[in-house]
Design a protein around this motif. Sequence first.
Motif, PDB file in Angstrom:
ATOM      1  N   LEU A   4       0.835  -1.189   0.000  1.00 39.92           N
ATOM      2  CA  LEU A   4       0.000   0.000   0.000  1.00 39.92           C
ATOM      3  C   LEU A   4       0.874   1.244   0.000  1.00 39.92           C
ATOM      4  O   LEU A   4       1.890   1.296   0.690  1.00 39.92           O
ATOM      5  N   HIS A   5       0.448   2.259  -0.773  1.00 44.27           N
ATOM      6  CA  HIS A   5       1.204   3.503  -0.837  1.00 44.27           C
ATOM      7  C   HIS A   5       0.358   4.723  -0.484  1.00 44.27           C
ATOM      8  O   HIS A   5       0.891   5.755  -0.130  1.00 44.27           O
ATOM      9  N   ASP A   6      -0.972   4.565  -0.619  1.00 44.14           N
ATOM     10  CA  ASP A   6      -1.830   5.709  -0.351  1.00 44.14           C
ATOM     11  C   ASP A   6      -3.203   5.240   0.122  1.00 44.14           C
ATOM     12  O   ASP A   6      -3.498   4.045   0.148  1.00 44.14           O
ATOM     13  N   PHE A   7      -4.028   6.202   0.493  1.00 43.21           N
ATOM     14  CA  PHE A   7      -5.342   5.897   1.028  1.00 43.21           C
ATOM     15  C   PHE A   7      -6.219   5.216  -0.017  1.00 43.21           C
ATOM     16  O   PHE A   7      -7.029   4.353   0.317  1.00 43.21           O
ATOM     17  N   SER A   8      -6.053   5.571  -1.269  1.00 42.49           N
ATOM     18  CA  SER A   8      -6.831   4.920  -2.338  1.00 42.49           C
ATOM     19  C   SER A   8      -6.557   3.426  -2.377  1.00 42.49           C
ATOM     20  O   SER A   8      -7.480   2.626  -2.526  1.00 42.49           O
ATOM     21  N   GLY A   9      -5.293   3.043  -2.260  1.00 39.06           N
ATOM     22  CA  GLY A   9      -4.930   1.629  -2.228  1.00 39.06           C
ATOM     23  C   GLY A   9      -5.507   0.929  -1.009  1.00 39.06           C
ATOM     24  O   GLY A   9      -5.951  -0.223  -1.087  1.00 39.06           O
ATOM     25  N   LEU A  10      -5.514   1.629   0.115  1.00 35.92           N
ATOM     26  CA  LEU A  10      -6.100   1.089   1.340  1.00 35.92           C
ATOM     27  C   LEU A  10      -7.591   0.839   1.150  1.00 35.92           C
ATOM     28  O   LEU A  10      -8.103  -0.222   1.507  1.00 35.92           O
ATOM     29  N   LEU A  11      -8.298   1.805   0.576  1.00 36.16           N
ATOM     30  CA  LEU A  11      -9.730   1.637   0.325  1.00 36.16           C
ATOM     31  C   LEU A  11      -9.987   0.451  -0.596  1.00 36.16           C
ATOM     32  O   LEU A  11     -10.888  -0.352  -0.356  1.00 36.16           O
ATOM     33  N   GLN A  12      -9.191   0.366  -1.658  1.00 36.42           N
ATOM     34  CA  GLN A  12      -9.356  -0.739  -2.601  1.00 36.42           C
ATOM     35  C   GLN A  12      -9.129  -2.079  -1.901  1.00 36.42           C
ATOM     36  O   GLN A  12      -9.894  -3.026  -2.090  1.00 36.42           O
ATOM     37  N   ALA A  13      -8.093  -2.162  -1.096  1.00 35.92           N
ATOM     38  CA  ALA A  13      -7.805  -3.403  -0.373  1.00 35.92           C
ATOM     39  C   ALA A  13      -8.944  -3.747   0.583  1.00 35.92           C
ATOM     40  O   ALA A  13      -9.354  -4.910   0.680  1.00 35.92           O
ATOM     41  N   ALA A  14      -9.476  -2.756   1.278  1.00 31.82           N
ATOM     42  CA  ALA A  14     -10.572  -2.999   2.226  1.00 31.82           C
ATOM     43  C   ALA A  14     -11.826  -3.490   1.501  1.00 31.82           C
ATOM     44  O   ALA A  14     -12.549  -4.345   2.004  1.00 31.82           O
ATOM     45  N   ARG A  15     -12.044  -2.961   0.315  1.00 34.61           N
ATOM     46  CA  ARG A  15     -13.244  -3.344  -0.449  1.00 34.61           C
ATOM     47  C   ARG A  15     -13.148  -4.742  -1.050  1.00 34.61           C
ATOM     48  O   ARG A  15     -14.169  -5.316  -1.414  1.00 34.61           O
ATOM     49  N   THR A  16     -11.951  -5.288  -1.144  1.00 38.74           N
ATOM     50  CA  THR A  16     -11.781  -6.590  -1.783  1.00 38.74           C
ATOM     51  C   THR A  16     -11.478  -7.725  -0.810  1.00 38.74           C
ATOM     52  O   THR A  16     -11.147  -8.832  -1.235  1.00 38.74           O
ATOM     53  N   GLN A  17     -11.596  -7.461   0.486  1.00 37.98           N
ATOM     54  CA  GLN A  17     -11.352  -8.510   1.473  1.00 37.98           C
ATOM     55  C   GLN A  17     -12.474  -9.549   1.436  1.00 37.98           C
ATOM     56  O   GLN A  17     -13.592  -9.264   1.031  1.00 37.98           O
TER      57      GLN A  17
END
Length: 136
Positions: free
Chosen positions: A3-16
């Motif tokens: 992860l590098h930014d909040f967008s990546g964090l959101l994407q990761a959270a949405r795909t769990q």
Amino acid sequence: MSLHDFSGLLQAARTQAEPQRLLLVFASAELPADATAEERLRFERGEGGALAPALCVDKSPDEIRDFAALAEESLLTGIDWDILFVAAMSGRGGHPPSSDEAAQPLQLMVEAIKGGRIGEFLAVDRHGELVQLERQ
């Protein structure tokens, strides 16, 4: 996944595999009353100081369009912040955690930040970039 930014964090959270609830603590940098002259100079340069929780909220990833929208929403509170700390809670059986279930973990997160125990949380700057904070 890196992860590098909040967008990546959101994407990761949405795909769990299980739905997530994000715990968000906005913190402000402040200078302790007993700071030395050197610590005061460093603080004026934007270095050092202590991070104090200023605002906290829990949200599902789907309640956050993007970092810009979250930052804009935070402005509506009138509370200034410097760093956003983020943690996540996983749901069970396809059901996300509720706000009620998030209340105690969110309070524990606030207390951990007050105590300087920030290593287990992701830190995000005002531009939405993940940052690594160093203990001084």
